[in-house]
Design a protein around this motif. Structure first.
Motif, PDB file in Angstrom:
ATOM      1  N   LEU A   1      11.292   1.377   6.688  1.00 38.34           N
ATOM      2  CA  LEU A   1      10.646   1.824   5.453  1.00 38.34           C
ATOM      3  C   LEU A   1      11.341   3.112   5.003  1.00 38.34           C
ATOM      4  O   LEU A   1      11.583   4.005   5.829  1.00 38.34           O
TER       5      LEU A   1
ATOM      6  N   VAL B   1       0.394   5.643   1.318  1.00 37.90           N
ATOM      7  CA  VAL B   1      -0.392   6.761   1.864  1.00 37.90           C
ATOM      8  C   VAL B   1       0.269   8.029   1.340  1.00 37.90           C
ATOM      9  O   VAL B   1       1.475   8.214   1.508  1.00 37.90           O
TER      10      VAL B   1
ATOM     11  N   LYS C   1       6.385  -1.911   1.905  1.00 38.89           N
ATOM     12  CA  LYS C   1       5.224  -1.271   2.542  1.00 38.89           C
ATOM     13  C   LYS C   1       4.049  -2.245   2.469  1.00 38.89           C
ATOM     14  O   LYS C   1       3.122  -2.090   1.649  1.00 38.89           O
TER      15      LYS C   1
ATOM     16  N   SER D   1       6.219  11.329   8.892  1.00 40.12           N
ATOM     17  CA  SER D   1       5.428  10.454   8.018  1.00 40.12           C
ATOM     18  C   SER D   1       4.497  11.329   7.192  1.00 40.12           C
ATOM     19  O   SER D   1       4.333  12.522   7.478  1.00 40.12           O
TER      20      SER D   1
ATOM     21  N   HIS E   1       6.239   8.374  -4.313  1.00 41.65           N
ATOM     22  CA  HIS E   1       5.305   7.377  -3.768  1.00 41.65           C
ATOM     23  C   HIS E   1       5.056   6.252  -4.775  1.00 41.65           C
ATOM     24  O   HIS E   1       5.013   5.073  -4.404  1.00 41.65           O
TER      25      HIS E   1
ATOM     26  N   TYR F   1       0.822  -1.208   0.000  1.00 42.80           N
ATOM     27  CA  TYR F   1       0.000   0.000   0.000  1.00 42.80           C
ATOM     28  C   TYR F   1       0.852   1.252   0.000  1.00 42.80           C
ATOM     29  O   TYR F   1       2.081   1.195   0.162  1.00 42.80           O
TER      30      TYR F   1
ATOM     31  N   ASN G   1       3.099  -3.645  13.789  1.00 38.48           N
ATOM     32  CA  ASN G   1       3.044  -2.178  13.893  1.00 38.48           C
ATOM     33  C   ASN G   1       1.800  -1.746  14.666  1.00 38.48           C
ATOM     34  O   ASN G   1       1.844  -0.805  15.468  1.00 38.48           O
TER      35      ASN G   1
HETATM   36  N1  PDD Z   1       3.106   5.029   7.335  1.00 37.84           N
HETATM   37  N2  PDD Z   1       7.859   3.783   8.607  1.00 37.84           N
HETATM   38  C1  PDD Z   1       6.695   3.102   8.716  1.00 37.84           C
HETATM   39  C2  PDD Z   1       6.701   1.765   9.374  1.00 37.84           C
HETATM   40  C3  PDD Z   1       5.508   3.679   8.222  1.00 37.84           C
HETATM   41  O1  PDD Z   1       4.354   2.986   8.307  1.00 37.84           O
HETATM   42  C4  PDD Z   1       5.537   4.971   7.636  1.00 37.84           C
HETATM   43  C5  PDD Z   1       4.312   5.642   7.091  1.00 37.84           C
HETATM   44  C6  PDD Z   1       6.776   5.634   7.550  1.00 37.84           C
HETATM   45  C7  PDD Z   1       6.903   7.001   6.913  1.00 37.84           C
HETATM   46  O2  PDD Z   1       6.784   6.940   5.510  1.00 37.84           O
HETATM   47  P1  PDD Z   1       6.227   8.191   4.670  1.00 37.84           P
HETATM   48  O3  PDD Z   1       7.012   9.374   5.099  1.00 37.84           O
HETATM   49  O4  PDD Z   1       6.487   7.809   3.252  1.00 37.84           O
HETATM   50  O5  PDD Z   1       4.767   8.332   5.004  1.00 37.84           O
HETATM   51  C8  PDD Z   1       7.918   5.005   8.046  1.00 37.84           C
HETATM   52  C9  PDD Z   1       1.866   5.506   6.761  1.00 37.84           C
HETATM   53  C10 PDD Z   1       1.649   6.966   6.871  1.00 37.84           C
HETATM   54  C11 PDD Z   1       0.717   4.648   7.263  1.00 37.84           C
HETATM   55  O6  PDD Z   1       0.915   3.456   7.386  1.00 37.84           O
HETATM   56  O7  PDD Z   1      -0.389   5.154   7.475  1.00 37.84           O
END
Ligand code: PDD
Length: 286
Positions: free
Chosen positions: A199, A34, A143, A238, A48, A32, A150
């Motif tokens: 990630l 976001v 992802k 994030s 993304h 996925y 989590n």
């Molecule tokens: N999560 N690490 C983890 C484990 C994450 O789930 C996320 C983001 C990030 C930050 O990635 P980014 O900056 O690309 O959003 C790091 C999203 C927001 C979620 O699961 O809702």
């Protein structure tokens, strides 16, 4: 009522019906993204979609949509949900098949996308965090929609009155339950290097870029538990939390106070970056 995209069509979110045999539903077999939307436009679209393709490649799937078809579909979804500030969620699962751990012979990937209105405050409130043992799997760079570890770690943080769990593996910081982690010590901004243990956050990259442009020394390096505990500032980043300063770690206030001076500097740049990006696209941030 919000509009979603499912099986090639736009429809009210409530009308989406997932088969119980979808491998995402049964096995967590999917990936996925976001993506924040500012001024009606996706932020860092290519980064993304590149990461989505990497995640798909890592689980032996090909993207079911071309790059331009993804952009068209997501732009339509944003418009149908009224533009402005939103948070897009989209996923690709390996689709419907009789339950079996091994891949189906002829998988039919399923794309689902939805949008939530974004109500970000101009300035994020400093947020308490707790530390936890990183007990996740060895491919945290994917992802994956399978997020039970989590989920449990974030819930432990919330139950402890905090907003995020900062994870430690073998005595080193990895990331947050759903965010990347930054630490400031002696004027240097540090974050763990990209690896299969974290990630590769898009907000992490933007933060590093903006901090470097501000002349702040940045290092992608190992951060020990001791370094985390003695940090002047800690931030989590994030797509949904943007760049949020941590106020207390395991109940103890941060040495430099929160928000700290480096956070203020970088966050001002982040606000300007968001508004320049929207202006460049001919819209203003609501
Ligand atoms: N999560 N690490 C983890 C484990 C994450 O789930 C996320 C983001 C990030 C930050 O990635 P980014 O900056 O690309 O959003 C790091 C999203 C927001 C979620 O699961 O809702």
């Amino acid at each position: 009522m919000s509009t979603a995209y499912f099986k090639g069509d736009f429809m009210p979110l409530e009308a989406v019906r997932v088969s119980p045999l979808d491998r995402g539903y049964l096995l967590g077999d999917g990936v996925y993204e976001v993506v924040p939307v500012y001024g009606g436009r996706m932020f860092c679209t290519d980064a993304h979609l590149d990461r989505l393709e990497r995640s798909l490649g890592a689980i032996a799937m090909k993207s079911p949509l071309s790059r331009s078809a993804w952009v068209d579909m997501l732009d339509t979804l944003i418009a149908r949900n009224g533009g402005g500030e939103q948070s897009l969620y989209f996923q690709v699962t390996r689709g419907e098949a009789p339950r079996n751990h091994a891949f189906p012979q002829a998988p039919r990937p399923l794309v689902f996308a939805m949008s939530k209105p974004g109500h970000r405050r101009a300035y994020p409130e400093p947020m308490p965090a707790v530390t936890r043992n990183d007990n996740r799997w060895g491919r945290c760079d994917i992802k994956a929609i399978a997020l039970l570890p989590n989920v449990l770690l974030r819930q432990e943080a919330v139950s402890a009155g905090a907003g995020e769990a900062i994870l430690l593996r073998d005595g080193l910081v990895t990331e947050g339950a759903a965010s990347n982690v930054f630490v400031v010590a002696d004027g240097v901004l540090m974050t763990p290097p990209k690896s299969s243990k974290i990630l590769a956050g898009i907000t992490r990259d933007v933060t590093l870029e903006l901090a470097s442009a501000a002349g702040i020394p940045c290092e992608e390096c190992d951060i020990s538990e001791a370094a985390l505990r003695s940090a002047d500032e800690i931030w989590v980043t994030s797509s949904t939390m943007e760049i949020t300063p941590v106020s207390r770690l395991d109940g103890r206030p941060l040495i430099g106070g929160a928000p700290g001076p480096l956070w203020q500097q970088v966050f001002e740049r982040f606000l300007a970056f968001k508004s320049d990006f929207a202006k460049a696209l001919g819209e203003t941030i609501a």
